[in-house]
Scaffold this motif. Structure first.
Motif, short mmCIF file in Angstrom:
data_model
loop_
_atom_site.label_atom_id
_atom_site.label_comp_id
_atom_site.label_asym_id
_atom_site.label_seq_id
_atom_site.Cartn_x
_atom_site.Cartn_y
_atom_site.Cartn_z
N ALA A 1 -8.33 -10.55 -1.15
CA ALA A 1 -7.41 -10.93 -0.08
C ALA A 1 -6.42 -11.99 -0.57
O ALA A 1 -5.22 -11.94 -0.25
CB ALA A 1 -8.19 -11.46 1.12
N ALA A 2 -6.91 -12.95 -1.37
CA ALA A 2 -6.03 -13.99 -1.90
C ALA A 2 -4.96 -13.39 -2.82
O ALA A 2 -3.79 -13.80 -2.79
CB ALA A 2 -6.85 -15.03 -2.65
N GLU A 3 -5.36 -12.41 -3.62
CA GLU A 3 -4.40 -11.75 -4.51
C GLU A 3 -3.34 -11.00 -3.71
O GLU A 3 -2.15 -10.99 -4.07
CB GLU A 3 -5.14 -10.78 -5.45
N LYS A 4 -3.74 -10.37 -2.60
CA LYS A 4 -2.78 -9.65 -1.76
C LYS A 4 -1.78 -10.62 -1.13
O LYS A 4 -0.59 -10.31 -1.00
CB LYS A 4 -3.52 -8.88 -0.67
N VAL A 5 -2.27 -11.80 -0.72
CA VAL A 5 -1.38 -12.81 -0.14
C VAL A 5 -0.35 -13.26 -1.17
O VAL A 5 0.85 -13.36 -0.88
CB VAL A 5 -2.20 -14.02 0.38
#
Length: 344
Positions: free
Chosen positions: A331-335
């Motif tokens: 999720a952090a990478e997508k953000v």
């Protein structure tokens, strides 16, 4: 007073054993429930005769009641009540805890228990806060029961628990679980493992499953969890394939063929299967952890996981959010990727 057939925790009736429910101190007094007889069986007429004897003895029993007794004095009556109203596993836990509790508090009436006594009890095992907290919880339960039955006054202070941080579950990988189950050849034992691995049921919930609580057509079973609370769970397809040919109208779904009762433990079985599979040892409860972690990863729905596991408080379920770090990193990478595109 009332007399009714005696039921076990799983609602199974025991023929010839009765439950006598009465209030020794009258209509507004506390209730007391007796199992009669303690051993063997008897007719309803014999149970009614015993009930009448209880009526006659009520007044004399009240007159003999010793106010503010030492905890050891009242333990037999408390344990009789506890065995009747609590699960067998909980009762065994209490009996084990009493070994340490009675050494410190057994000779004391509740009125003489001080905060210093509680502190000294904690200092006996400073490196085992979880076990000490469990013992203190059971001590509080005994005192509450004594207060409710007019044997003592409440403590003037709260029994504080030792600081304890519950460790983050480290569930086995799904591949390791499958490898272990391949080494378990008995179909019923495999089905028990699959229930915990795919439905997230507890060990006791799984091995205590009865045919009268199974609906094969719907693929659903009712299991009794902690606090005698029932919940519906989906039966995995692999489990249905194993148990459907053996369908019965009553009795245990997974009986131990040697005793015709539920299995006691799979720890030895798991240890041997893991050794043959060449993987690290898996604890039976680890299968439930794996089910919870995978369900949270697949759905992101914490409420759904809470319902599946049968947790009364969602705070208990949130521990699995700490386990699912891979999903959090994704999720952090997508953000970061989203922000990068916006900046362009």
């Amino acid at each position: 007073m009332s007399i009714r057939p005696y039921k076990k925790r799983n609602n199974e009736l025991i023929p010839g054993v009765w439950e006598i429910d009465f209030r020794p101190e009258g209509r507004n007094g506390p209730r007391r429930v007796l199992k009669y007889p303690e051993e063997g069986t008897c007719s309803r007429a014999e149970a009614e005769s015993f009930e009448k004897e209880c009526r006659r003895q009520n007044v004399s029993q009240l007159a003999k009641r010793h106010i503010n007794p030492a905890i050891n004095t009242i333990l037999p009556e408390y344990l009789e009540w506890h065995k009747l109203h609590r699960a067998d596993r909980t009762h065994k836990d209490v009996l084990y805890s009493l070994k340490g509790l009675t050494e410190v508090f057994g000779a004391l009436p509740v009125s003489r228990i001080s905060q210093g006594d509680i502190i000294r009890f904690k200092q006996r095992r400073p490196d085992h806060p979880r076990a000490t907290n469990k013992d203190l919880h059971y001590l509080g339960s005994i005192i509450s029961w004594m207060v409710k039955n007019d044997y003592a006054q409440p403590l003037p202070f709260k029994i504080e628990q030792m600081p304890y941080t519950k460790p983050i579950p480290r569930p086995p990988t799904a591949d390791d679980v499958e490898a272990m189950m391949k080494e378990i050849k008995d179909p019923d034992k495999q089905a028990i493992c699959i229930m915990m691995f795919e439905a997230g049921t507890r060990w006791n919930e799984t091995v205590s499953l009865r045919w009268e609580n199974v609906e094969l057509g719907e693929g659903v079973a009712m299991v009794m969890g902690k606090g005698s609370k029932w919940r519906a769970v989906l039966l995995p397809k692999r489990v249905l394939n194993i148990i459907t040919p053996n369908k019965q109208t009553s009795g245990w779904v997974f009986p131990n063929p040697k005793t015709n009762k539920p299995y006691g433990s799979f720890k030895t079985l798991f240890k041997a299967a893991c050794r043959r599979a060449g993987i690290r040892e898996i604890h039976p409860h680890g299968l439930r952890h794996r089910a919870a972690t995978d369900t949270l990863s697949a759905t992101g729905d914490l409420r759904l996981v809470q319902r599946m596991l049968g947790h009364a408080d969602i705070q208990t379920t949130t521990i699995y959010t700490q386990v699912d770090m891979a999903r959090l990193r994704l999720a952090a990478e997508k953000v970061l990727h989203h922000r990068g595109r916006q900046e362009k």
